[in-house]
Scaffold this motif. Structure first.
Motif, PDB file in Angstrom:
ATOM      1  N   ILE A   1       0.838  -1.190   0.000  1.00 39.31           N
ATOM      2  CA  ILE A   1       0.000   0.000   0.000  1.00 39.31           C
ATOM      3  C   ILE A   1       0.879   1.249   0.000  1.00 39.31           C
ATOM      4  CG2 ILE A   1      -1.703   1.313   1.330  1.00 39.31           C
ATOM      5  CD1 ILE A   1      -2.787  -1.347   2.342  1.00 39.31           C
ATOM      6  N   GLY A   2       0.590   2.173  -0.912  1.00 35.05           N
ATOM      7  CA  GLY A   2       1.356   3.403  -0.997  1.00 35.05           C
ATOM      8  C   GLY A   2       2.554   3.328  -1.919  1.00 35.05           C
ATOM      9  N   ASP A   3       2.879   2.116  -2.404  1.00 33.52           N
ATOM     10  CA  ASP A   3       4.021   1.944  -3.303  1.00 33.52           C
ATOM     11  C   ASP A   3       3.469   1.670  -4.699  1.00 33.52           C
ATOM     12  OD1 ASP A   3       6.230   1.225  -4.761  1.00 33.52           O
ATOM     13  OD2 ASP A   3       7.069  -0.112  -3.246  1.00 33.52           O
ATOM     14  N   ALA A   4       3.399   2.704  -5.530  1.00 33.65           N
ATOM     15  CA  ALA A   4       2.788   2.575  -6.853  1.00 33.65           C
ATOM     16  C   ALA A   4       3.519   1.559  -7.725  1.00 33.65           C
ATOM     17  CB  ALA A   4       2.756   3.928  -7.544  1.00 33.65           C
ATOM     18  N   ALA A   5       4.831   1.527  -7.626  1.00 27.13           N
ATOM     19  CA  ALA A   5       5.615   0.612  -8.471  1.00 27.13           C
ATOM     20  C   ALA A   5       5.295  -0.842  -8.156  1.00 27.13           C
ATOM     21  CB  ALA A   5       7.104   0.883  -8.277  1.00 27.13           C
ATOM     22  N   SER A   6       5.221  -1.191  -6.861  1.00 22.23           N
ATOM     23  CA  SER A   6       4.943  -2.577  -6.513  1.00 22.23           C
ATOM     24  C   SER A   6       3.499  -2.939  -6.801  1.00 22.23           C
ATOM     25  CB  SER A   6       5.258  -2.829  -5.030  1.00 22.23           C
ATOM     26  OG  SER A   6       4.316  -2.202  -4.186  1.00 22.23           O
ATOM     27  N   ARG A   7       2.586  -1.953  -6.705  1.00 25.21           N
ATOM     28  CA  ARG A   7       1.179  -2.228  -6.975  1.00 25.21           C
ATOM     29  C   ARG A   7       0.959  -2.549  -8.450  1.00 25.21           C
ATOM     30  NH1 ARG A   7      -0.730   2.346  -5.785  1.00 25.21           N
ATOM     31  NH2 ARG A   7      -1.297   3.125  -7.856  1.00 25.21           N
ATOM     32  N   ARG A   8       1.664  -1.838  -9.299  1.00 22.20           N
ATOM     33  CA  ARG A   8       1.455  -2.027 -10.738  1.00 22.20           C
ATOM     34  C   ARG A   8       2.252  -3.197 -11.294  1.00 22.20           C
ATOM     35  NH1 ARG A   8       2.303   4.411 -11.646  1.00 22.20           N
ATOM     36  NH2 ARG A   8       0.236   5.081 -10.911  1.00 22.20           N
ATOM     37  N   GLY A   9       3.321  -3.554 -10.625  1.00 21.95           N
ATOM     38  CA  GLY A   9       4.130  -4.654 -11.145  1.00 21.95           C
ATOM     39  C   GLY A   9       4.897  -5.388 -10.066  1.00 21.95           C
ATOM     40  N   PRO A  10       4.190  -6.209  -9.249  1.00 20.61           N
ATOM     41  CA  PRO A  10       4.916  -7.012  -8.254  1.00 20.61           C
ATOM     42  C   PRO A  10       6.003  -7.834  -8.930  1.00 20.61           C
ATOM     43  CG  PRO A  10       2.537  -7.188  -7.954  1.00 20.61           C
ATOM     44  CD  PRO A  10       2.755  -6.484  -9.248  1.00 20.61           C
ATOM     45  N   ARG A  11       7.179  -7.862  -8.322  1.00 20.96           N
ATOM     46  CA  ARG A  11       8.318  -8.467  -9.005  1.00 20.96           C
ATOM     47  C   ARG A  11       8.291  -9.992  -8.984  1.00 20.96           C
ATOM     48  NH1 ARG A  11      12.771  -4.584  -6.323  1.00 20.96           N
ATOM     49  NH2 ARG A  11      11.055  -4.228  -4.892  1.00 20.96           N
ATOM     50  N   GLY A  12       7.921 -10.577  -7.848  1.00 19.57           N
ATOM     51  CA  GLY A  12       7.844 -12.025  -7.798  1.00 19.57           C
ATOM     52  C   GLY A  12       9.195 -12.683  -8.040  1.00 19.57           C
ATOM     53  N   LEU A  13       9.137 -13.943  -8.465  1.00 18.25           N
ATOM     54  CA  LEU A  13      10.350 -14.730  -8.656  1.00 18.25           C
ATOM     55  C   LEU A  13      10.128 -15.723  -9.778  1.00 18.25           C
ATOM     56  CD1 LEU A  13      13.182 -15.396  -7.462  1.00 18.25           C
ATOM     57  CD2 LEU A  13      12.040 -17.083  -6.024  1.00 18.25           C
ATOM     58  N   PRO A  14      10.941 -15.683 -10.826  1.00 22.58           N
ATOM     59  CA  PRO A  14      10.775 -16.640 -11.924  1.00 22.58           C
ATOM     60  C   PRO A  14      11.252 -18.028 -11.529  1.00 22.58           C
ATOM     61  CG  PRO A  14      12.719 -15.287 -12.295  1.00 22.58           C
ATOM     62  CD  PRO A  14      12.034 -14.722 -11.077  1.00 22.58           C
ATOM     63  N   GLY A  15      10.796 -19.022 -12.292  1.00 21.19           N
ATOM     64  CA  GLY A  15      11.255 -20.383 -12.060  1.00 21.19           C
ATOM     65  C   GLY A  15      10.522 -21.065 -10.919  1.00 21.19           C
ATOM     66  N   ASP A  16      10.969 -22.285 -10.602  1.00 14.02           N
ATOM     67  CA  ASP A  16      10.348 -23.109  -9.569  1.00 14.02           C
ATOM     68  C   ASP A  16      11.405 -23.608  -8.596  1.00 14.02           C
ATOM     69  OD1 ASP A  16       7.616 -23.198 -10.664  1.00 14.02           O
ATOM     70  OD2 ASP A  16       8.548 -24.293 -12.328  1.00 14.02           O
ATOM     71  N   PRO A  17      10.983 -23.974  -7.384  1.00 13.83           N
ATOM     72  CA  PRO A  17      11.935 -24.561  -6.437  1.00 13.83           C
ATOM     73  C   PRO A  17      12.520 -25.847  -7.012  1.00 13.83           C
ATOM     74  CG  PRO A  17       9.886 -23.959  -5.341  1.00 13.83           C
ATOM     75  CD  PRO A  17       9.637 -23.838  -6.812  1.00 13.83           C
ATOM     76  N   PRO A  18      13.707 -26.238  -6.567  1.00 14.94           N
ATOM     77  CA  PRO A  18      14.339 -27.434  -7.123  1.00 14.94           C
ATOM     78  C   PRO A  18      13.625 -28.710  -6.700  1.00 14.94           C
ATOM     79  CG  PRO A  18      15.593 -26.612  -5.255  1.00 14.94           C
ATOM     80  CD  PRO A  18      14.541 -25.587  -5.540  1.00 14.94           C
ATOM     81  N   ASP A  19      13.760 -29.738  -7.505  1.00 16.73           N
ATOM     82  CA  ASP A  19      13.243 -31.065  -7.167  1.00 16.73           C
ATOM     83  C   ASP A  19      14.041 -31.593  -5.973  1.00 16.73           C
ATOM     84  OD1 ASP A  19      12.577 -33.734  -6.980  1.00 16.73           O
ATOM     85  OD2 ASP A  19      12.855 -34.171  -9.105  1.00 16.73           O
ATOM     86  N   PRO A  20      13.393 -31.927  -4.853  1.00 16.86           N
ATOM     87  CA  PRO A  20      14.140 -32.411  -3.683  1.00 16.86           C
ATOM     88  C   PRO A  20      14.998 -33.640  -3.968  1.00 16.86           C
ATOM     89  CG  PRO A  20      11.873 -31.909  -3.097  1.00 16.86           C
ATOM     90  CD  PRO A  20      11.955 -31.833  -4.590  1.00 16.86           C
ATOM     91  N   ALA A  21      14.596 -34.410  -4.975  1.00 21.24           N
ATOM     92  CA  ALA A  21      15.365 -35.608  -5.314  1.00 21.24           C
ATOM     93  C   ALA A  21      16.616 -35.287  -6.126  1.00 21.24           C
ATOM     94  CB  ALA A  21      14.487 -36.595  -6.088  1.00 21.24           C
ATOM     95  N   HIS A  22      16.690 -34.075  -6.671  1.00 22.80           N
ATOM     96  CA  HIS A  22      17.831 -33.689  -7.504  1.00 22.80           C
ATOM     97  C   HIS A  22      18.225 -32.246  -7.180  1.00 22.80           C
ATOM     98  CE1 HIS A  22      15.718 -36.893  -9.793  1.00 22.80           C
ATOM     99  NE2 HIS A  22      16.946 -37.327  -9.992  1.00 22.80           N
ATOM    100  N   LEU A  23      18.695 -32.032  -5.984  1.00 28.55           N
ATOM    101  CA  LEU A  23      19.086 -30.692  -5.566  1.00 28.55           C
ATOM    102  C   LEU A  23      20.371 -30.264  -6.287  1.00 28.55           C
ATOM    103  CD1 LEU A  23      18.435 -30.938  -1.714  1.00 28.55           C
ATOM    104  CD2 LEU A  23      17.033 -29.768  -3.421  1.00 28.55           C
TER     105      LEU A  23
END
Length: 341
Positions: free
Chosen positions: A274-296
């Motif tokens: 709230i109050g941060d126009a940049a984050s409201r219009r485009g949350p950055r997030g994180l690309p990709g997925d967590p690693p497979d626990p069987a193949h770290l």
């Protein structure tokens, strides 16, 4: 709360000061292809009356850790390390002692109340059951009075005790689950994503209710969620989990506002502020997925998704080290992350 880290960054409190203490907790699951690690060397402590949040994406090991606290994991799970409830190791408890501890000393609020409640029993009977099991001297009439009190505490009228789960809304069912968790006056409640299936308005009500109840009764709370903002609002301290490890831990407001690990920073940035126009219009997030626990991956398990990865990150998994302001983080590039803030 304290945590074991390198170079004496934090000193451990005496175990008697903690309602819950995890020491070198490892959990792996047996599969046809071999053991798959789900929790890897977790050290955490929760003092009496404390509220600890555990954050991370799906698959990072949060629910496995929660299930391990009261030995609720399937037979395929192999657990090592120590899980201390008021100084007593859950791993070495007899089944009789474990049954006495469940509900009366520690209880769990699960994600989906509809899946946790018995659909063919009235909710009042389900709340009364642990009361009657744990105190043989309590009469059914006294148990019913206790049920009415509990329902009132969670904002439901006593008449709802006669309802079946399908006759209640999602928010009402979750309130019943909270009443069950409080039934035997435990010292610890583990809330495993207790509002995941609820709309945002009901979610806010349930979270506020949990916070008020644990404060009123002096109960310790371990709250698990993928939502860093929720945990920062309702918890004293916050631990961030990735690929089965704690990668950052510290005061909740500081971890949320200024994470010292790039994964914690990414989780916080995924939510508009709230109050941060940049984050409201485009949350950055994180690309990709967590690693497979069987193949770290080799080295730091977060390196394949990290925006500040260096060569040294690919050779060894970094330990938790002091990160200032009463926190720890498992990152060798903390200085770079802070410079880019």
């Amino acid at each position: 709360m304290t945590q074991t880290v390198q170079d004496g960054a934090l000193e451990n409190e005496a175990p008697g000061h903690d309602v819950l203490r995890l020491e070198g907790l490892h959990v792996s699951y047996k599969t046809a292809a071999g053991p798959v690690p789900a929790v890897r060397g977790v050290d955490l402590a929760l003092p009496a009356g404390g509220r600890l949040g555990l954050a991370g994406e799906s698959g990072c090991g949060k629910s496995t850790l929660a299930g391990a606290v009261l030995r609720l994991l399937p037979k395929s799970a192999r657990v090592t390390g120590r899980i201390l409830l008021d100084g007593e190791d859950v791993q070495t408890m007899t089944w009789g002692r474990l049954r006495a501890v469940r509900w009366a000393q520690a209880s769990i609020v699960f994600q989906g109340a509809m899946h946790s409640l018995n659909p063919v029993r009235r909710v009042g009977d389900q709340i009364a059951e642990p009361i009657l099991l744990h105190d043989k001297k309590v009469s059914r009439a006294a148990a019913d009075r206790r049920v009415a009190t509990l329902l009132d505490q969670v904002g439901l009228v006593a008449a709802r005790a006669a309802a079946y789960p399908h006759e209640l809304s999602g928010g009402q069912r979750q309130r019943v689950m909270i009443a069950m968790a409080l039934a035997c006056s435990p010292r610890l409640i583990v809330a495993d994503e207790p509002t995941t299936a609820l709309d945002v308005m009901i979610q806010a009500q349930i979270l506020r209710l949990i916070g008020e109840l644990v404060s009123e009764h002096g109960i310790s709370l371990l709250m698990i969620s993928h939502d860093l903002a929720v945990l920062a609002e309702h918890c004293d301290r916050l631990a961030v989990m990735y690929a089965g490890r704690i990668v950052e831990e510290g005061p909740a407001d500081r971890v949320f506002a200024d994470a010292r690990h790039p994964y914690g920073r990414a989780l916080a940035d995924a939510f508009p502020r709230i109050g941060d126009a940049a984050s409201r219009r485009g949350p950055r997030g994180l690309p990709g997925d967590p690693p497979d626990p069987a193949h770290l991956p080799e080295g730091c398990t977060f390196a394949p998704r990290c925006p500040i990865t260096a060569e040294e990150c690919l050779t060894a998994e970094p330990p938790l080290i002091a990160a200032g302001d009463g926190r720890t983080a498992a990152c060798v590039r903390m200085d770079v992350l802070r410079e880019g803030s």
